[in-house]
Design a protein around this motif. Structure first.
Motif, short mmCIF file in Angstrom:
data_model
loop_
_atom_site.label_atom_id
_atom_site.label_comp_id
_atom_site.label_asym_id
_atom_site.label_seq_id
_atom_site.Cartn_x
_atom_site.Cartn_y
_atom_site.Cartn_z
N THR A 3 -47.01 -54.53 121.67
CA THR A 3 -48.40 -54.43 122.10
C THR A 3 -48.91 -55.74 122.65
OG1 THR A 3 -48.85 -52.75 120.41
CG2 THR A 3 -50.74 -53.89 121.33
N LEU A 4 -49.55 -55.66 123.81
CA LEU A 4 -50.31 -56.77 124.36
C LEU A 4 -51.78 -56.49 124.12
CD1 LEU A 4 -48.84 -57.67 127.88
CD2 LEU A 4 -48.43 -58.83 125.70
N PHE A 5 -52.45 -57.39 123.42
CA PHE A 5 -53.89 -57.29 123.23
C PHE A 5 -54.58 -58.19 124.26
CE2 PHE A 5 -52.04 -56.44 119.08
CZ PHE A 5 -52.83 -55.42 118.54
N ALA A 6 -55.46 -57.63 125.05
CA ALA A 6 -56.24 -58.44 125.98
C ALA A 6 -57.29 -59.20 125.17
CB ALA A 6 -56.89 -57.57 127.04
N ARG A 8 -60.23 -61.00 124.03
CA ARG A 8 -61.61 -61.05 124.53
C ARG A 8 -61.71 -60.42 125.92
NH1 ARG A 8 -62.63 -67.40 122.79
NH2 ARG A 8 -61.61 -67.21 120.77
N GLY A 9 -60.87 -59.43 126.16
CA GLY A 9 -60.76 -58.83 127.49
C GLY A 9 -59.82 -59.65 128.36
N MET A 10 -59.86 -59.40 129.66
CA MET A 10 -59.04 -60.20 130.59
C MET A 10 -59.75 -61.53 130.81
SD MET A 10 -56.48 -58.19 131.03
CE MET A 10 -55.61 -58.97 132.38
N SER A 11 -59.67 -62.38 129.78
CA SER A 11 -60.56 -63.53 129.69
C SER A 11 -60.18 -64.71 130.58
CB SER A 11 -60.66 -63.99 128.23
OG SER A 11 -59.38 -64.22 127.68
N ALA A 20 -67.32 -56.86 132.02
CA ALA A 20 -66.48 -57.15 133.19
C ALA A 20 -65.05 -57.47 132.77
CB ALA A 20 -67.07 -58.33 133.98
N ALA A 21 -64.89 -58.24 131.70
CA ALA A 21 -63.56 -58.62 131.23
C ALA A 21 -62.79 -57.42 130.69
CB ALA A 21 -63.67 -59.70 130.16
N PHE A 22 -63.48 -56.53 129.99
CA PHE A 22 -62.80 -55.35 129.44
C PHE A 22 -62.51 -54.32 130.52
CE2 PHE A 22 -65.25 -57.07 125.81
CZ PHE A 22 -64.17 -57.46 125.05
N LEU A 98 -67.81 -48.01 126.95
CA LEU A 98 -66.82 -48.40 127.94
C LEU A 98 -65.41 -48.08 127.46
CD1 LEU A 98 -66.36 -49.89 130.69
CD2 LEU A 98 -65.97 -51.95 129.33
N ALA A 99 -65.12 -48.33 126.18
CA ALA A 99 -63.80 -48.02 125.63
C ALA A 99 -63.49 -46.53 125.75
CB ALA A 99 -63.74 -48.46 124.17
N ASN A 100 -64.47 -45.70 125.51
CA ASN A 100 -64.28 -44.26 125.68
C ASN A 100 -64.00 -43.91 127.14
OD1 ASN A 100 -64.68 -43.63 122.96
ND2 ASN A 100 -66.88 -43.32 123.20
N LYS A 101 -64.75 -44.51 128.02
CA LYS A 101 -64.61 -44.21 129.45
C LYS A 101 -63.24 -44.63 129.97
CE LYS A 101 -66.62 -45.43 133.94
NZ LYS A 101 -67.67 -46.25 134.62
N LEU A 102 -62.77 -45.79 129.54
CA LEU A 102 -61.50 -46.34 130.06
C LEU A 102 -60.31 -46.02 129.15
CD1 LEU A 102 -62.68 -49.87 131.26
CD2 LEU A 102 -62.54 -47.74 132.57
N LYS A 103 -60.56 -45.32 128.05
CA LYS A 103 -59.51 -44.94 127.10
C LYS A 103 -58.79 -46.17 126.56
CE LYS A 103 -58.88 -40.35 129.09
NZ LYS A 103 -59.77 -39.76 128.07
N LEU A 104 -59.58 -47.11 126.06
CA LEU A 104 -59.05 -48.34 125.49
C LEU A 104 -58.91 -48.21 123.97
CD1 LEU A 104 -61.30 -50.93 127.38
CD2 LEU A 104 -58.97 -50.24 127.98
N ASN A 105 -57.85 -48.79 123.44
CA ASN A 105 -57.72 -48.97 122.01
C ASN A 105 -58.33 -50.32 121.66
OD1 ASN A 105 -56.13 -46.55 121.76
ND2 ASN A 105 -54.40 -47.72 122.57
N ILE A 106 -58.96 -50.43 120.49
CA ILE A 106 -59.77 -51.62 120.23
C ILE A 106 -59.42 -52.31 118.92
CG2 ILE A 106 -61.65 -50.75 121.64
CD1 ILE A 106 -63.18 -50.06 119.06
#
Length: 246
Positions: A3-6, A8-11, A20-22, A98-106
């Motif tokens: 797993t790669l965790f972004a 703080r987002g694509m910081s 914006a970062a997420f 946003l996580a729901n919209k982009l299907k992100l795991n958090i």
């Protein structure tokens, strides 16, 4: 699958802990993001690594003096680049949407509130309430350096995975007892000073091991070969496709 965790987002491409970062993460094939949460004076949970505005906004001051109505007047993007002028400090509710919209795991890091336990409880309350809005098919991991806060969260949400965070200076010989006391599922450890023997011991006890913050590909490769489950990185866009969903 590693797993790669972004982190703080694509910081490294957008201001940290902003929408914006997420929003950039799917573009680069990452589906796990890490964020930091803290709480305002009115109980609103927001995304911020620091308890002050000084480093990542256009003004100084404490988060703990603000209410949600103050957020519209704070620029959290112009320090990073002109393309992000006017970027706001997000609320946790906006992040979940946003996580729901982009299907992100958090991975949500609960910060150690310096205002006392009442404030910490307010933060935990807000995180639990916010997570109720997260789609059920999303994966969640809650982490914290504050073991009391983490244990309290786990007591209230026993089915949610939690991870104890340790820095190089705080990883003492009693780390296993701390994880057991928090009923942790994972350990998050600082990259600096981490050895293969330490990783193997953590894995032998049955814990997932995730390492922060890893921005060099050779070091990430070494860690994965040792059995590490995931790494937090500011530069996920530079990793080869074997680590990304591309």
């Amino acid at each position: 699958m590693k797993t790669l965790f972004a982190h703080r987002g694509m910081s490294s491409l957008a201001p940290e802990n902003t929408l914006a970062a997420f929003s950039l993460t799917p573009e680069y094939g990452l589906n796990w993001v890490e964020c930091d949460v803290d709480v305002l004076a009115d109980g609103t949970v927001v995304l911020s690594h620091d308890e002050t505005l000084d480093r990542c906004t256009d003004r100084p001051g404490s988060l703990y003096d603000l209410t949600v109505d103050d957020l519209d007047d704070i620029d959290a993007g112009s320090w990073f680049g002109d393309a992000f002028i006017g970027e706001r400090i997000p609320t946790f509710a906006e992040f979940i949407e946003l996580a729901n919209k982009l299907k992100l795991n958090i991975n949500v890091e609960i910060k150690s509130c310096t205002g006392g336990w009442a404030q910490t409880e307010s933060l935990i309350d807000g995180v639990i309430e916010g997570l109720k809005k997260l789609d059920k098919d999303r994966d969640i991991l809650i982490s914290s350096f504050n073991v009391l806060a983490l244990a309290e969260f786990k007591r209230r949400c026993p089915d949610t995975s939690v991870a104890c965070l340790f820095g190089k200076e705080t990883l003492e010989a009693d780390w296993l007892a701390v994880l057991q006391a928090c009923q942790a599922d994972a350990i998050h450890v600082e990259n600096k000073g981490l050895t293969k023997e330490m990783v193997l011991e953590m894995k032998d006890h049955g814990y997932a091991v995730n390492v922060y913050t890893v921005n060099h590909l050779a070091r990430a490769n070494q860690l994965f070969n040792w059995g590490v489950d995931g790494v937090f990185t500011d530069v996920g866009h530079t990793f080869p496709s074997r680590y990304r969903n591309v």
